[in-house]
Write an enzyme that holds these catalytic residues in place. Structure first.
Site, PDB file in Angstrom:
ATOM      1  CB  SER A  69      -0.955   0.021   1.190  1.00  0.00           C
ATOM      2  OG  SER A  69      -2.045  -0.806   0.910  1.00  0.00           O
ATOM      3  CE  LYS A  72      -3.951   0.675  -1.166  1.00  0.00           C
ATOM      4  NZ  LYS A  72      -4.512   0.021   0.007  1.00  0.00           N
ATOM      5  CE1 TYR A 195      -4.604  -1.178  -4.692  1.00  0.00           C
ATOM      6  CE2 TYR A 195      -5.110  -3.519  -4.678  1.00  0.00           C
ATOM      7  CZ  TYR A 195      -4.853  -2.355  -3.992  1.00  0.00           C
ATOM      8  OH  TYR A 195      -4.819  -2.357  -2.627  1.00  0.00           O
ATOM      9  CE1 TYR A 247      -4.806   1.098   4.287  1.00  0.00           C
ATOM     10  CE2 TYR A 247      -3.221   0.051   5.744  1.00  0.00           C
ATOM     11  CZ  TYR A 247      -3.595   0.468   4.493  1.00  0.00           C
ATOM     12  OH  TYR A 247      -2.764   0.263   3.443  1.00  0.00           O
ATOM     13  CB  VAL A 265      -0.134  -5.915   4.078  1.00  0.00           C
ATOM     14  CG1 VAL A 265      -1.404  -5.354   4.670  1.00  0.00           C
ATOM     15  CG2 VAL A 265      -0.248  -6.138   2.579  1.00  0.00           C
TER      16      VAL A 265
HETATM   17  N1  GLN Z   1      -2.144  -5.388  -2.013  1.00  0.00           N
HETATM   18  C1  GLN Z   1      -2.746  -5.267  -0.730  1.00  0.00           C
HETATM   19  C2  GLN Z   1      -4.246  -5.437  -0.807  1.00  0.00           C
HETATM   20  O1  GLN Z   1      -4.843  -4.901  -1.680  1.00  0.00           O
HETATM   21  C3  GLN Z   1      -2.393  -3.930  -0.155  1.00  0.00           C
HETATM   22  C4  GLN Z   1      -2.979  -3.711   1.211  1.00  0.00           C
HETATM   23  C5  GLN Z   1      -2.068  -3.022   2.168  1.00  0.00           C
HETATM   24  O2  GLN Z   1      -0.865  -2.941   2.006  1.00  0.00           O
HETATM   25  N2  GLN Z   1      -2.662  -2.572   3.239  1.00  0.00           N
HETATM   26  O3  GLN Z   1      -4.850  -6.094  -0.025  1.00  0.00           O
END
Ligand code: GLN
Length: 311
Positions: A69, A72, A195, A247, A265
């Protein structure tokens, strides 16, 4: 060295690493993407980059990991450049979600307007806005990331992308819901492929800390001199990091650390102290909100020991 903080930073990082490593064993490596579950849980790396060009590193600072993420933020920067803020902010909100990064609940009740660009639903819309305007969104994104990090060797781990695609039922559900709600322009499969691939970019703590320097330096990259974005855009992105970057763990993180940041993650967290430093830390074990356990502890210790936060 010019100031108290940077003069003592290397020895301070050694203390931070010892403290942070002591919580390893209490979290859990992400296993919903099988390719990530294979990473050794006891990794720890950290890099602090100063806007004056200084750099301090500890642990596995030059080992690549899956940025997940953290991508992003790069995608948001590219989307704002590609479609502009007026178009993008009609399709994505700017409020914390108070729910898990991959939650579908709010999307249904709020009729397809994701709360912010850093939860999966919002990030999928951001990626869509690039996908709909580019023949190769991922090449464009890789170009931006390599330029910001000053490293042309940054690559995309296709195994991780494939592994996530095979297990990406929640993200597929989010994308289909967005499509049914009229907030996805491109073909669902194309957006999801882009994505998953952006999440599978592999970078080191050093690459990441360098690439976030413009957010610590009013939009200009101190290493290349490039004006990456305006100070207004920097303010807005950093504000979103502070309120939405972790989050539903974001309030607790702000309380403990006091630094705008983004987690992934893969175990990475990247933080920005405006006017001073960008900091990247990596440790794969996550807490219950999906944020790096030792990474959070490291940043908490860093901000306490240096007395650096945005407050
Ligand atoms: N690729 C992961 C997902 O879409 C990214 C989520 C994350 O890093 N929080 O679930």
């Amino acid at each position: 060295m010019k100031n108290f903080e940077s003069a003592n930073l290397q020895s301070l990082l050694e203390e931070v690493a010892i403290g942070a490593r002591s919580v390893i064993g209490r979290g859990k490596v992400a296993d919903y993407i099988p390719a990530l579950a294979r990473i050794s849980p006891d990794k720890f790396g950290m890099v602090v980059c100063g806007v004056d060009g200084s750099e301090f590193a500890i642990g596995e600072a030059d080992e690549t990991f899956s940025i997940q993420s953290l991508s992003k933020v790069f995608a948001l920067i590219l989307a704002l450049e590609t479609v502009g803020p007026n178009t993008l902010w009609k399709r994505v909100g700017r409020e914390p979600s108070g729910s898990a990064f991959n939650s579908l609940v709010l999307l249904e009740s709020e009729r397809g307007l994701p709360r912010n660009p850093f939860i999966n639903a919002g990030a999928i819309v951001v990626t869509d806005s690039i996908t709909a305007h580019s023949v190769s969104p991922i090449l464009q994104l890789m170009g931006l990331v390599r330029r910001l990090a000053g490293n042309q060797k940054i690559y995309l781990d296709e195994n991780v992308a494939q592994s996530e695609a095979e297990h990406g039922h929640r993200n597929a559900a989010i994308a289909h819901l967005l499509k049914s709600q009229g907030n996805l322009e491109a073909v669902v499969e194309d957006v999801l492929a882009a994505y998953y691939r952006q999440c599978a970019i592999a970078m080191t703590c050093r690459d990441l800390a360098r690439s976030f320097l413009p957010l610590a330096n009013g939009g200009t990259h101190p290493l290349s001199g490039e004006k990456v974005m305006t100070p207004l855009r920097v303010k807005r992105i950093n504000s979103l990091l502070l309120t939405c970057g972790l989050y539903d763990g974001v309030g607790n993180f702000a309380f403990r650390v006091g630094i705008p940041a983004k987690s992934g993650v893969g175990g990475g967290i990247i933080g920005v102290i405006p006017g001073k430093y960008s900091i990247c830390v990596w440790s794969p074990e996550l807490d219950q909100t999906g944020n790096s356990l030792a990474g959070t502890r490291a940043l908490e210790l860093f901000s306490r020991k240096t007395r650096l936060s945005i407050f």
